[in-house]
Design an enzyme around this catalytic site. Structure first.
Site, PDB file in Angstrom:
ATOM      1  N   HIS A 223       0.841  -1.196   0.000  1.00 29.92           N
ATOM      2  CA  HIS A 223       0.000   0.000   0.000  1.00 29.92           C
ATOM      3  C   HIS A 223       0.880   1.252   0.000  1.00 29.92           C
ATOM      4  CE1 HIS A 223       0.949   0.223   4.278  1.00 29.92           C
ATOM      5  NE2 HIS A 223       0.513  -1.015   4.421  1.00 29.92           N
TER       6      HIS A 223
HETATM    7  P1  TYD Z   1      -1.679  -2.718   7.410  1.00 24.76           P
HETATM    8  O1  TYD Z   1      -1.271  -1.287   7.445  1.00 24.76           O
HETATM    9  O2  TYD Z   1      -2.339  -3.214   6.151  1.00 24.76           O
HETATM   10  O3  TYD Z   1      -0.428  -3.648   7.726  1.00 24.76           O
HETATM   11  P2  TYD Z   1       0.947  -3.881   6.934  1.00 24.76           P
HETATM   12  O4  TYD Z   1       1.244  -2.677   6.165  1.00 24.76           O
HETATM   13  O5  TYD Z   1       1.950  -4.099   7.951  1.00 24.76           O
HETATM   14  O6  TYD Z   1       0.803  -5.116   6.131  1.00 24.76           O
HETATM   15  O7  TYD Z   1      -2.615  -3.004   8.665  1.00 24.76           O
HETATM   16  C1  TYD Z   1      -3.074  -4.305   8.968  1.00 24.76           C
HETATM   17  C2  TYD Z   1      -4.328  -4.158   9.798  1.00 24.76           C
HETATM   18  O8  TYD Z   1      -4.074  -3.502  11.028  1.00 24.76           O
HETATM   19  C3  TYD Z   1      -5.431  -3.363   9.101  1.00 24.76           C
HETATM   20  O9  TYD Z   1      -6.687  -3.985   9.404  1.00 24.76           O
HETATM   21  C4  TYD Z   1      -5.388  -2.012   9.765  1.00 24.76           C
HETATM   22  C5  TYD Z   1      -4.872  -2.325  11.171  1.00 24.76           C
HETATM   23  N1  TYD Z   1      -4.046  -1.251  11.733  1.00 24.76           N
HETATM   24  C6  TYD Z   1      -4.532  -0.492  12.766  1.00 24.76           C
HETATM   25  O10 TYD Z   1      -5.688  -0.684  13.243  1.00 24.76           O
HETATM   26  N2  TYD Z   1      -3.743   0.502  13.308  1.00 24.76           N
HETATM   27  C7  TYD Z   1      -2.510   0.749  12.817  1.00 24.76           C
HETATM   28  O11 TYD Z   1      -1.812   1.658  13.331  1.00 24.76           O
HETATM   29  C8  TYD Z   1      -2.012  -0.039  11.721  1.00 24.76           C
HETATM   30  C9  TYD Z   1      -0.641   0.205  11.153  1.00 24.76           C
HETATM   31  C10 TYD Z   1      -2.824  -1.027  11.216  1.00 24.76           C
END
Ligand code: TYD
Length: 140
Positions: free
Chosen positions: A54
């Site tokens: 992302h």
């Molecule tokens: P995501 O940002 O997609 O993780 P990564 O980039 O590490 O693969 O986040 C994964 C899940 O966690 C998504 O459902 C959103 C949640 N999340 C939060 O609730 N708070 C946060 O600060 C972060 C980074 C993610």
């Protein structure tokens, strides 16, 4: 670390070396170029897992490997590059509008991220095509 992508850069934190163990610290607006509004960690990451995938409209982040190592693949919509994070003192600053993917986590790796804003799902580009459109339009 040299990089073709302008906004990406390595941030080196201070280290207080001591026979009792090393100490490193980080202050918002001093060691990282924004006030730190959120910290999150990735841990218990399976070695074959892929994270990220992302980009963000506004968020700035600095990513560290507090323990172990992993790879960060970075793409500004025009140029791609990759980094291995493995030194807890050395973070990778990632500006807005940068697509990132993380993989090749070593066993027991811990990734710490310092972020400029609280969590906001509406700040994410989760589809690569949407990210490319935003880059080309220079949108905020
Ligand atoms: P995501 O940002 O997609 O993780 P990564 O980039 O590490 O693969 O986040 C994964 C899940 O966690 C998504 O459902 C959103 C949640 N999340 C939060 O609730 N708070 C946060 O600060 C972060 C980074 C993610």
């Amino acid at each position: 670390m040299t990089d073709p992508i302008n906004s990406i850069r390595e941030i080196s934190l201070p280290q207080i070396h001591d026979p009792r163990g090393d100490l490193t610290f980080v202050e918002g607006e001093r060691h990282v170029p924004f006030p730190i509004r959120r910290v999150y960690f990735l841990y218990n990451v399976p070695v074959d897992a892929e994270r990220g995938g992302h980009a963000h409209r506004d968020l700035e982040q600095v990513v560290f490997a507090l323990s172990g190592s992993f790879r960060m693949k970075i793409d500004d919509g025009k140029t791609k590059s990759e980094y291995w994070l493995r030194d807890p003192r050395k973070g990778l600053y990632i500006n807005r509008l940068i697509w990132r993917e993380m993989d090749s986590f070593s066993q027991g790796a811990v990734c710490m991220v310092l972020a400029s804003h609280p969590y906001d799902e509406s700040d994410y580009f989760r589809a690569y095509e949407d990210f490319i459109v935003a880059v080309n339009e220079g949108v905020k």
